[in-house]
Design an enzyme around this catalytic site. Sequence first.
Site, PDB file in Angstrom:
ATOM      1  CG  HIS A   1      -1.854  -1.127   1.142  1.00 19.90           C
ATOM      2  ND1 HIS A   1      -2.660  -1.527   2.123  1.00 19.90           N
ATOM      3  CD2 HIS A   1      -2.303  -2.011  -0.040  1.00 19.90           C
ATOM      4  CE1 HIS A   1      -3.433  -2.588   1.647  1.00 19.90           C
ATOM      5  NE2 HIS A   1      -3.241  -2.719   0.418  1.00 19.90           N
TER       6      HIS A   1
ATOM      7  N   GLY B   1      -1.314  -9.631  12.249  1.00 15.49           N
ATOM      8  CA  GLY B   1      -1.919  -8.176  12.635  1.00 15.49           C
ATOM      9  C   GLY B   1      -2.672  -7.787  11.562  1.00 15.49           C
TER      10      GLY B   1
HETATM   11  P1  NAD Z   1      -6.996  -3.561  10.310  1.00 17.52           P
HETATM   12  O1  NAD Z   1      -7.289  -2.468  11.149  1.00 17.52           O
HETATM   13  O2  NAD Z   1      -8.284  -4.091   9.639  1.00 17.52           O
HETATM   14  O3  NAD Z   1      -6.942  -4.964  11.387  1.00 17.52           O
HETATM   15  C1  NAD Z   1      -5.708  -4.914  12.369  1.00 17.52           C
HETATM   16  C2  NAD Z   1      -5.816  -6.517  12.838  1.00 17.52           C
HETATM   17  O4  NAD Z   1      -4.844  -6.229  13.817  1.00 17.52           O
HETATM   18  C3  NAD Z   1      -7.176  -6.778  13.785  1.00 17.52           C
HETATM   19  O5  NAD Z   1      -7.352  -8.015  13.070  1.00 17.52           O
HETATM   20  C4  NAD Z   1      -6.502  -6.837  15.103  1.00 17.52           C
HETATM   21  O6  NAD Z   1      -7.366  -7.947  15.827  1.00 17.52           O
HETATM   22  C5  NAD Z   1      -4.968  -7.012  14.901  1.00 17.52           C
HETATM   23  N1  NAD Z   1      -4.354  -6.556  15.939  1.00 17.52           N
HETATM   24  C6  NAD Z   1      -4.524  -5.765  17.103  1.00 17.52           C
HETATM   25  N2  NAD Z   1      -3.694  -5.439  17.983  1.00 17.52           N
HETATM   26  C7  NAD Z   1      -2.599  -6.406  17.450  1.00 17.52           C
HETATM   27  C8  NAD Z   1      -1.430  -7.053  18.081  1.00 17.52           C
HETATM   28  N3  NAD Z   1      -0.817  -6.421  19.185  1.00 17.52           N
HETATM   29  N4  NAD Z   1      -0.761  -7.933  17.481  1.00 17.52           N
HETATM   30  C9  NAD Z   1      -1.504  -8.659  16.359  1.00 17.52           C
HETATM   31  N5  NAD Z   1      -2.568  -8.358  15.914  1.00 17.52           N
HETATM   32  C10 NAD Z   1      -3.374  -7.234  16.449  1.00 17.52           C
HETATM   33  O7  NAD Z   1      -5.837  -3.599   9.620  1.00 17.52           O
HETATM   34  P2  NAD Z   1      -5.153  -4.126   8.186  1.00 17.52           P
HETATM   35  O8  NAD Z   1      -5.954  -5.482   8.134  1.00 17.52           O
HETATM   36  O9  NAD Z   1      -3.891  -3.981   8.142  1.00 17.52           O
HETATM   37  O10 NAD Z   1      -6.021  -3.406   7.099  1.00 17.52           O
HETATM   38  C11 NAD Z   1      -6.320  -2.161   7.302  1.00 17.52           C
HETATM   39  C12 NAD Z   1      -5.954  -1.179   6.170  1.00 17.52           C
HETATM   40  O11 NAD Z   1      -5.236   0.141   6.753  1.00 17.52           O
HETATM   41  C13 NAD Z   1      -4.581  -1.880   5.669  1.00 17.52           C
HETATM   42  O12 NAD Z   1      -4.405  -1.268   4.214  1.00 17.52           O
HETATM   43  C14 NAD Z   1      -3.411  -0.965   6.440  1.00 17.52           C
HETATM   44  O13 NAD Z   1      -2.342  -0.823   5.759  1.00 17.52           O
HETATM   45  C15 NAD Z   1      -4.152   0.405   6.740  1.00 17.52           C
HETATM   46  N6  NAD Z   1      -3.672   0.836   8.058  1.00 17.52           N
HETATM   47  C16 NAD Z   1      -2.071   0.918   8.262  1.00 17.52           C
HETATM   48  C17 NAD Z   1      -1.610   1.418   9.456  1.00 17.52           C
HETATM   49  C18 NAD Z   1      -0.260   1.620   9.566  1.00 17.52           C
HETATM   50  O14 NAD Z   1       0.556   1.854   8.589  1.00 17.52           O
HETATM   51  N7  NAD Z   1       0.308   1.136  10.639  1.00 17.52           N
HETATM   52  C19 NAD Z   1      -2.618   1.995  10.420  1.00 17.52           C
HETATM   53  C20 NAD Z   1      -3.963   1.905  10.177  1.00 17.52           C
HETATM   54  C21 NAD Z   1      -4.404   1.222   8.809  1.00 17.52           C
END
Ligand code: NAD
Length: 252
Positions: free
Chosen positions: A121, A193
């Site tokens: 992404h 995650g």
């Molecule tokens: P999502 O928010 O849909 O899901 C996050 C998942 O992480 C959930 O299933 C949750 O249960 C799990 N989770 C929470 N805490 C955790 C931990 N400590 N260890 C392991 N798992 C844990 O995120 P997604 O599936 O990545 O999809 C959402 C979209 O939004 C993606 O494209 C993502 O790149 C983007 N996004 C990215 C960021 C980032 O770059 N950090 C932040 C928010 C959203």
Amino acid sequence: MSWNGSLDRLVRVLTPDARVTVITGAGVSAASGVPTFRGPDGLWNRVRVEDLASPEAFARDPRLVWQWYDWRRRAIAACEPNDGHRVLASWARRFSRFTLITQNVDGLHERAGSPDILRLHGSIWDVGCWKGCLAAPHRWRDETVPLPVLPPPCPYCGGPLRPGVVWFGEVLDAEVFEHSLDATDCDVFFTIGTSAIVFPAAGLMEHARRQGAMTVEINPESTSATGRVDLALSQAAEVALPAIEHRLTRER
Ligand code: NAD
């Protein structure tokens, strides 16, 4: 299977010559404090992500979209990689063939030292010319925080810059996706995650399974992938990954 039984099973297959592929999502950065899209910040709670992260939203109001990205860049800049990121960085040296695919745009895998990441992404630290002016490269890095002018101007044509992320309704970079697909031909495939609902990224695990890989999920919550993997570790990434790493170090 018990936690120790699961670790025993994993340690048996995670030999140094194992071909290992990992896909990560927002959960791997949760312990670093990276705000999720629907986090408690009141300012953005009233706005739907789909109304900000799309080409249509940018065309409508580039300043509003950049205010959101600038806020996220500031928040992420104050975060540090956690033990989960660090273990994954070390796995590039531990296994003869290791591929890290991420859906995250935050850059924390890079900051933990992971080389050659397949960023499905894009990156929140990249920018590109919104108009695609011919003088500008497709994407380049700009880590200025906060950005002094919103939207920031393209240094080549003066038009607005856009964030170097893949928005809703946009296609993934073909080369990055092709390499990710190639990496599903592996011995062990981890999904860590991620809620495993955003396609086509979510389909990679299924691909790996069909090619005979052992599939492992690390997620404290159950997801649409949980019932389909060979091993579901109901743990936070920053806890499970160091535990696996500890066992691997002890046994070899
Ligand atoms: P999502 O928010 O849909 O899901 C996050 C998942 O992480 C959930 O299933 C949750 O249960 C799990 N989770 C929470 N805490 C955790 C931990 N400590 N260890 C392991 N798992 C844990 O995120 P997604 O599936 O990545 O999809 C959402 C979209 O939004 C993606 O494209 C993502 O790149 C983007 N996004 C990215 C960021 C980032 O770059 N950090 C932040 C928010 C959203």
